[in-house]
Enzyme design. Structure first.
Site, PDB file in Angstrom:
ATOM      1  N   HIS A  19      19.960  77.800  35.449  1.00 14.88           N
ATOM      2  CA  HIS A  19      19.137  77.065  34.493  1.00 14.88           C
ATOM      3  C   HIS A  19      17.887  78.273  33.939  1.00 14.88           C
ATOM      4  CE1 HIS A  19      19.351  73.361  32.906  1.00 14.88           C
ATOM      5  NE2 HIS A  19      18.481  72.641  33.249  1.00 14.88           N
ATOM      6  N   ASP A  91      20.897  78.181  28.927  1.00  8.57           N
ATOM      7  CA  ASP A  91      22.344  78.185  29.602  1.00  8.57           C
ATOM      8  C   ASP A  91      23.248  77.070  29.087  1.00  8.57           C
ATOM      9  OD1 ASP A  91      19.965  76.174  30.883  1.00  8.57           O
ATOM     10  OD2 ASP A  91      21.935  75.674  32.004  1.00  8.57           O
ATOM     11  N   ASN A 112      19.320  68.738  28.519  1.00 12.23           N
ATOM     12  CA  ASN A 112      18.159  68.047  28.181  1.00 12.23           C
ATOM     13  C   ASN A 112      17.049  68.969  27.331  1.00 12.23           C
ATOM     14  OD1 ASN A 112      19.074  65.527  29.141  1.00 12.23           O
ATOM     15  ND2 ASN A 112      18.881  66.199  31.369  1.00 12.23           N
TER      16      ASN A 112
END
Length: 187
Positions: A19, A91, A112
């Site tokens: 991430h 990512d 998100n």
């Protein structure tokens, strides 16, 4: 002035996770140019620099991934940065490790951090540099996958993708984004 934003999560715990590939690319870009993200403001770490005469800002939001837009929007407002001059690095599960893809716009694709940026900026019309982290294998969850580190087999391709991404960022500072897309989306 151009703004390059790398997404990730703050803290030692997350440093080498999938991430945080956006943070890794910003760190490598800064390191190669002997810059330091030493300014803390707008819920982020950033630096304002010059690259071949062009003024740029590098930003690492410190809000955690899901609230990334809460760092980007106030920085853009303060420095009067146009949406055309923003590139967000993050990512992407749909690309294998080692691959990068540049896009002019798009949806959030379930990411998100991108979802929050779209919500905060009120538009999907910003440039993106997607960096492959692959999909989880077996029974591993997406959360465990993105918050986990890269395997030994992935290290080489990941280092290659970081190198390509840094070069793409540097190219975008000087060239139109369409040219950068043509040059780097084939690699």
């Amino acid at each position: 002035m151009k703004c390059i934003v790398g997404l990730g999560n703050p803290g030692k715990k997350y440093e080498e996770t999938r991430h945080n590939i956006g943070f890794m690319i910003i760190d490598e870009l800064a390191s190669r140019n002997q810059w330091s993200l030493s300014q803390k403001k707008f819920n982020g770490l950033f630096t304002m620099e010059r690259f071949n005469g062009e003024k740029i800002i590098l930003l690492k939001p410190q809000t955690y991934m899901n609230l990334s837009g809460e760092a980007l929007r106030p920085l853009m407002e303060f420095y009067d940065i146009d949406i055309e001059d923003v590139l967000v690095i993050y990512d992407d599960l749909d690309l294998p490790p080692g691959k990068i893809r540049l896009r002019k716009k798009g949806g959030h694709g379930g990411h998100n951090g991108i979802r929050n940026i779209i919500d905060q900026l009120g538009t999907k019309e910003f440039k993106r540099l997607r960096v492959g982290v692959g999909r989880p294998e077996g029974s591993k969850t997406v959360i465990d996958h993105v918050l986990g580190g890269f395997s030994k087999e992935e290290q080489g391709p990941v280092e290659e993708s970081i190198d390509h991404a840094v070069k793409a960022c540097e190219a975008w500072i000087e060239k139109p984004f369409n040219e950068v897309m043509n040059d780097f989306n084939v690699k």
